[in-house]
Design a protein around this motif. Structure first.
Motif, PDB file in Angstrom:
ATOM      1  N   VAL A 147       0.864  -1.108   0.060  1.00 30.45           N
ATOM      2  CA  VAL A 147       0.016   0.162  -0.027  1.00 30.45           C
ATOM      3  C   VAL A 147       0.779   1.180   0.049  1.00 30.45           C
ATOM      4  O   VAL A 147       2.023   1.192   0.766  1.00 30.45           O
ATOM      5  CB  VAL A 147      -0.755   0.171   1.475  1.00 30.45           C
ATOM      6  CG1 VAL A 147      -1.782   1.482   1.264  1.00 30.45           C
ATOM      7  CG2 VAL A 147      -1.852  -1.363   1.367  1.00 30.45           C
ATOM      8  N   ILE A 197      -0.946  -7.451  -4.279  1.00 29.31           N
ATOM      9  CA  ILE A 197      -0.919  -8.525  -2.993  1.00 29.31           C
ATOM     10  C   ILE A 197      -0.142  -9.748  -3.686  1.00 29.31           C
ATOM     11  O   ILE A 197      -0.211 -10.150  -4.637  1.00 29.31           O
ATOM     12  CB  ILE A 197      -2.396  -8.919  -2.579  1.00 29.31           C
ATOM     13  CG1 ILE A 197      -2.365  -9.768  -1.382  1.00 29.31           C
ATOM     14  CG2 ILE A 197      -3.051  -9.669  -3.478  1.00 29.31           C
ATOM     15  CD1 ILE A 197      -3.608  -9.998  -0.727  1.00 29.31           C
ATOM     16  N   LEU A 237      -4.507 -10.226   8.323  1.00 29.55           N
ATOM     17  CA  LEU A 237      -4.736 -10.582   9.827  1.00 29.55           C
ATOM     18  C   LEU A 237      -5.048 -11.898   9.949  1.00 29.55           C
ATOM     19  O   LEU A 237      -4.279 -12.713  10.840  1.00 29.55           O
ATOM     20  CB  LEU A 237      -5.742  -9.981  10.457  1.00 29.55           C
ATOM     21  CG  LEU A 237      -6.210 -10.252  11.902  1.00 29.55           C
ATOM     22  CD1 LEU A 237      -4.943  -9.734  12.907  1.00 29.55           C
ATOM     23  CD2 LEU A 237      -7.343  -9.582  12.307  1.00 29.55           C
ATOM     24  N   ILE A 238      -5.865 -12.701   9.093  1.00 24.39           N
ATOM     25  CA  ILE A 238      -6.100 -14.119   8.979  1.00 24.39           C
ATOM     26  C   ILE A 238      -5.972 -14.572   7.732  1.00 24.39           C
ATOM     27  O   ILE A 238      -5.650 -13.899   6.724  1.00 24.39           O
ATOM     28  CB  ILE A 238      -7.452 -14.061   9.531  1.00 24.39           C
ATOM     29  CG1 ILE A 238      -8.569 -13.573   8.537  1.00 24.39           C
ATOM     30  CG2 ILE A 238      -7.885 -13.980  10.855  1.00 24.39           C
ATOM     31  CD1 ILE A 238     -10.026 -13.763   8.650  1.00 24.39           C
ATOM     32  N   PRO A 266      -6.854 -13.889   1.408  1.00 23.67           N
ATOM     33  CA  PRO A 266      -6.518 -12.546   0.707  1.00 23.67           C
ATOM     34  C   PRO A 266      -7.370 -11.434   1.039  1.00 23.67           C
ATOM     35  O   PRO A 266      -7.132 -10.262   0.674  1.00 23.67           O
ATOM     36  CB  PRO A 266      -6.501 -13.401  -0.591  1.00 23.67           C
ATOM     37  CG  PRO A 266      -7.253 -14.366  -0.855  1.00 23.67           C
ATOM     38  CD  PRO A 266      -7.006 -15.080   0.457  1.00 23.67           C
ATOM     39  N   THR A 267      -8.509 -11.764   1.216  1.00 23.16           N
ATOM     40  CA  THR A 267      -9.601 -10.903   1.219  1.00 23.16           C
ATOM     41  C   THR A 267      -9.798 -10.376   2.774  1.00 23.16           C
ATOM     42  O   THR A 267     -10.464  -9.225   2.943  1.00 23.16           O
ATOM     43  CB  THR A 267     -11.016 -11.416   0.982  1.00 23.16           C
ATOM     44  OG1 THR A 267     -11.389 -12.541   1.755  1.00 23.16           O
ATOM     45  CG2 THR A 267     -10.878 -11.622  -0.557  1.00 23.16           C
ATOM     46  N   ALA A 268      -8.968 -10.745   3.734  1.00 21.48           N
ATOM     47  CA  ALA A 268      -9.104 -10.253   4.926  1.00 21.48           C
ATOM     48  C   ALA A 268      -8.272  -8.872   5.104  1.00 21.48           C
ATOM     49  O   ALA A 268      -7.457  -8.410   4.263  1.00 21.48           O
ATOM     50  CB  ALA A 268      -8.032 -11.027   5.923  1.00 21.48           C
ATOM     51  N   GLY A 269      -8.705  -7.918   6.061  1.00 29.76           N
ATOM     52  CA  GLY A 269      -7.981  -6.905   6.448  1.00 29.76           C
ATOM     53  C   GLY A 269      -6.511  -7.219   6.694  1.00 29.76           C
ATOM     54  O   GLY A 269      -6.039  -8.063   7.139  1.00 29.76           O
ATOM     55  N   ALA A 270      -5.861  -5.926   6.702  1.00 31.69           N
ATOM     56  CA  ALA A 270      -4.397  -5.787   6.708  1.00 31.69           C
ATOM     57  C   ALA A 270      -4.156  -5.565   8.367  1.00 31.69           C
ATOM     58  O   ALA A 270      -4.312  -4.414   8.713  1.00 31.69           O
ATOM     59  CB  ALA A 270      -3.690  -4.958   5.906  1.00 31.69           C
ATOM     60  N   GLY A 271      -3.857  -6.653   8.962  1.00 30.41           N
ATOM     61  CA  GLY A 271      -3.562  -6.518  10.576  1.00 30.41           C
ATOM     62  C   GLY A 271      -2.106  -6.132  10.907  1.00 30.41           C
ATOM     63  O   GLY A 271      -2.165  -5.859  12.067  1.00 30.41           O
ATOM     64  N   TRP A 304       1.437  -4.071  10.006  1.00 29.70           N
ATOM     65  CA  TRP A 304       1.783  -3.168   8.812  1.00 29.70           C
ATOM     66  C   TRP A 304       3.467  -3.026   9.157  1.00 29.70           C
ATOM     67  O   TRP A 304       3.939  -2.939  10.431  1.00 29.70           O
ATOM     68  CB  TRP A 304       1.290  -1.744   9.044  1.00 29.70           C
ATOM     69  CG  TRP A 304       0.005  -1.643   8.516  1.00 29.70           C
ATOM     70  CD1 TRP A 304      -1.098  -2.436   9.290  1.00 29.70           C
ATOM     71  CD2 TRP A 304      -0.612  -1.111   7.253  1.00 29.70           C
ATOM     72  NE1 TRP A 304      -2.246  -2.158   8.611  1.00 29.70           N
ATOM     73  CE2 TRP A 304      -2.133  -1.493   7.250  1.00 29.70           C
ATOM     74  CE3 TRP A 304      -0.328  -0.480   6.296  1.00 29.70           C
ATOM     75  CZ2 TRP A 304      -2.832  -1.022   6.435  1.00 29.70           C
ATOM     76  CZ3 TRP A 304      -1.076   0.016   5.295  1.00 29.70           C
ATOM     77  CH2 TRP A 304      -2.273  -0.165   5.288  1.00 29.70           C
ATOM     78  N   GLY A 305       4.044  -2.862   8.172  1.00 28.87           N
ATOM     79  CA  GLY A 305       5.634  -2.322   8.156  1.00 28.87           C
ATOM     80  C   GLY A 305       5.785  -0.859   8.686  1.00 28.87           C
ATOM     81  O   GLY A 305       4.904  -0.172   8.539  1.00 28.87           O
TER      82      GLY A 305
END
Lengths: 112, 121
Positions: B37, B50, B100-101, B104-109, B111-112
């Protein structure tokens, strides 16, 4: 122009409640889970809500999420000055041959 | 604990390429998709693509098709994002973000810390 529509800004007083809306379509919010992110100034985004209404470990229950049809809402109760940040909704979009992720344009929360 | 450590800031000239790395630790690298992102100065979040670290398959945002390449090295638990033909509009902070889980459709839990890429002549 973002695929997901959020209000540019919202404001409320400390202790009050605020809601932030996120409007999409059947190809994104209508058929996929929504997540919400908080971005404090100068920091990386942080996941607040996933799968429409679930909170990751460590996120207080002052933050809540809901979804109805092609719209989603983030709610924050008991507002604190530390909640001043930009908030983004995000979800998967299935409108192209390959799915892709989309974000809302972001909402700046001001705690007056 | 899950950690994503990105490479340092870069300054590039227009037309050049940049390769940003994201080293993961604290979990099974191949089990979770990784997003890239970016965020231009004063702007919102923009999804770039992704990668599935397990098989290396990728999906890119239409806007970056032909200019972006995402790869991974399972031996070092590192994912890479290379963007070519840089222009001034590519000046932004680039983030890697793990789902997060395991979907591929899961939220980004996670972050760098972000990598600032500045494109300037």
């Amino acid at each position: 122009q973002s695929v997901l529509t959020q209000p540019p800004s919202v404001s409320a007083a400390p202790g009050q409640k605020v809601t932030i809306s996120c409007s999409g379509s059947s190809s994104n919010i209508g058929n996929n889970y929504v997540s919400w992110y908080q971005q404090l100034p100068g920091t990386a985004p942080k996941l607040l809500i996933y799968d429409n209404n679930k909170r990751p470990s460590g996120i207080p229950d002052r933050f809540s999420g809901s979804k109805s049809g092609t719209s989603a809402t983030l709610g924050i109760t008991g507002l604190q000055t530390g909640d001043e940040a930009d908030y983004y909704c995000g979800t998967w979009d299935s409108s192209l041959s390959a799915g892709h992720w989309v974000f809302g344009g972001g909402t700046k929360l001001t705690v007056l | 604990q899950v950690q994503l450590v990105q490479s340092g800031a870069e300054v590039k000239k227009p037309g050049a390429s940049v390769k940003v790395s994201c080293k993961a630790s604290g979990y099974t690298f191949t089990s979770y998709y990784m997003h890239w992102v970016r965020q231009a100065p004063g702007q919102g979040l923009e999804w770039m693509g992704i990668i599935n670290p397990s098989g290396g398959s990728t999906s890119y945002a239409q806007k970056f098709q032909g200019r972006v390449t995402m790869t991974r090295d399972t031996s070092t638990s590192t994912v890479y994002m290379e963007l070519s033909s840089l222009r001034s509009e590519d000046t932004a902070v680039y983030y890697c973000a793990r789902v997060l889980i395991a979907a591929p459709t899961a939220g980004a839990g996670y972050w760098g810390q972000g990598t600032l890429v500045t494109v300037s002549s």
